[in-house]
Design a protein around this motif. Structure first.
Motif, PDB file in Angstrom:
ATOM      1  N   LYS A   3      -7.586  31.775  24.251  1.00 36.85           N
ATOM      2  CA  LYS A   3      -7.131  31.914  22.727  1.00 36.85           C
ATOM      3  C   LYS A   3      -6.480  33.157  22.191  1.00 36.85           C
ATOM      4  N   TYR A   5      -5.692  35.001  18.842  1.00 34.31           N
ATOM      5  CA  TYR A   5      -5.932  34.945  17.415  1.00 34.31           C
ATOM      6  C   TYR A   5      -5.168  36.056  16.628  1.00 34.31           C
ATOM      7  N   GLU A 135      -4.871  30.627  16.550  1.00 36.35           N
ATOM      8  CA  GLU A 135      -5.627  30.427  15.172  1.00 36.35           C
ATOM      9  C   GLU A 135      -5.435  31.780  14.508  1.00 36.35           C
ATOM     10  N   ILE A 137      -6.861  34.400  11.550  1.00 38.40           N
ATOM     11  CA  ILE A 137      -7.940  35.123  10.693  1.00 38.40           C
ATOM     12  C   ILE A 137      -7.322  35.970   9.752  1.00 38.40           C
ATOM     13  N   THR A 165      -9.076  29.956  11.000  1.00 41.00           N
ATOM     14  CA  THR A 165     -10.559  30.018  11.427  1.00 41.00           C
ATOM     15  C   THR A 165     -11.346  30.306  10.129  1.00 41.00           C
ATOM     16  N   LEU A 193     -15.616  33.846   7.225  1.00 43.29           N
ATOM     17  CA  LEU A 193     -16.497  34.368   8.383  1.00 43.29           C
ATOM     18  C   LEU A 193     -17.317  35.953   8.414  1.00 43.29           C
ATOM     19  N   LEU A 232     -17.634  34.001  14.788  1.00 37.34           N
ATOM     20  CA  LEU A 232     -16.318  33.658  15.402  1.00 37.34           C
ATOM     21  C   LEU A 232     -16.583  32.827  16.596  1.00 37.34           C
ATOM     22  N   GLY A 234     -18.668  30.934  17.265  1.00 35.86           N
ATOM     23  CA  GLY A 234     -19.287  29.581  16.812  1.00 35.86           C
ATOM     24  C   GLY A 234     -20.780  29.579  16.512  1.00 35.86           C
TER      25      GLY A 234
END
Ligand SMILES: Nc1ncnc2c1ncn2[C@@H]1O[C@H](COP(=O)(O)OP(=O)(O)OP(=O)(O)O)[C@@H](O)[C@H]1O
Ligand SMILES: [Mg+2]
Length: 259
Positions: A3, A5, A135, A137, A165, A193, A232, A234
């Motif tokens: 992924k 970010y 994604e 942030i 996110t 977050l 982040l 999860g």
């Protein structure tokens, strides 16, 4: 699955680079492989913050087709891998930002977590980071001007079809002159977050050319960055209290439990 970010803000100087470095090193410390990319090509800071201001091969060389991705990856003493950008004004002028998209695709074959520290503003440079990412942030300070720019960044991400996110609020002091966490949450309409307090340990860590989570592991900022990283990933992590009583009340009004 790998992924990418992109860390963006809209307003400059709110703590994107500090956040990218500390999320990256925290992820690395938790056993995840990470590469931090200095996507702030016109005014790069990652190398400066981590004590590698001048390196032989930079992101610029890779984007210009003069080097392979692997040749621009450096390992910081903390174990975190970084790809610095060139400090030379001439070299930054030659770069085609749109090449970041293909570059990020290649990086995903090398690492599972790629964090791109992005340029301030919402111009071509910041937009290219967004387009290269999976994604977004958002980083903001608890001030109206920063939050307004964060909202613009979120709208741009939506236009580009990139999921946000969440937002990380940095330099939080809990002063009455600051925007409240609940107002920021209402205005941005994205998950929070992390809330990183104003902390001198950050500046000391920058003098020491390392992440605060390594130089001052017990500092409030370090603890907050570690908790933010777990969110982040999860995990359902409670929000910490930076100002006894005050933040607890605010978080309580949001229905968020704190300890
Ligand atoms: N939690 C914090 N406490 C105290 N100082 C902080 C904190 N976070 C960031 N700073 C300071 O704020 C300044 C800006 O931080 P940083 O360079 O990370 O912002 P930025 O958003 O990347 O800036 P730019 O838009 O110029 O790239 C730095 O001097 C840094 O030391
Ligand atoms: Mg920066």
């Amino acid at each position: 699955m790998a992924k990418v970010y992109a860390i963006l803000s809209g307003k400059g100087g709110v703590g994107k680079t500090t956040t990218t470095i500390n999320l990256g090193t925290s992820l690395n410390k938790l056993g995840h492989d990470v590469i931090i990319v200095d996507g702030n090509l016109t005014t790069p800071n990652i190398g400066i913050h981590l004590g590698a201001p001048i390196v032989p091969t930079t992101l610029n060389h890779v984007l210009n087709g003069q080097a392979k991705v692997e040749d621009a990856i450096y390992e910081h003493e903390s174990g975190t891998k970084i790809i610095p950008a060139s400090l030379s004004l001439k070299e930054s002028e030659k770069v085609d930002y749109r090449k970041l998209i293909d570059f990020a695709r290649k990086l995903k074959k090398i690492s599972n977590n790629i964090l791109i520290d992005s340029a301030a503003g919402l111009g071509e440079e910041a937009k290219s980071s967004m387009l290269a990412s999976d994604e977004i942030i958002i980083v903001t300070n608890p001030e109206m001007s920063a939050v307004t720019d964060a909202l613009k960044a979120i709208k741009l991400a939506e236009e580009l079809g990139k999921p946000v996110t969440g937002v990380i609020i940095t330099r939080f002091q809990g002063k009455p002159v600051e925007m409240s966490i609940s107002n920021i949450k209402d205005m941005l309409e994205v998950p929070i977050l992390g809330i990183i307090p104003e902390d001198d340990a950050i500046k000391e860590s920058q003098v020491m050319k390392n992440a605060v989570i390594f130089t001052h592991p017990k500092s409030p900022a370090s603890k907050s960055y570690n908790l933010t990283t777990r969110r982040l990933l999860g995990e359902n992590v409670k929000f910490e209290v930076h100002k006894k009583g005050f933040l607890r009340k605010l978080l309580g009004s949001l229905g968020i439990q704190s300890y």
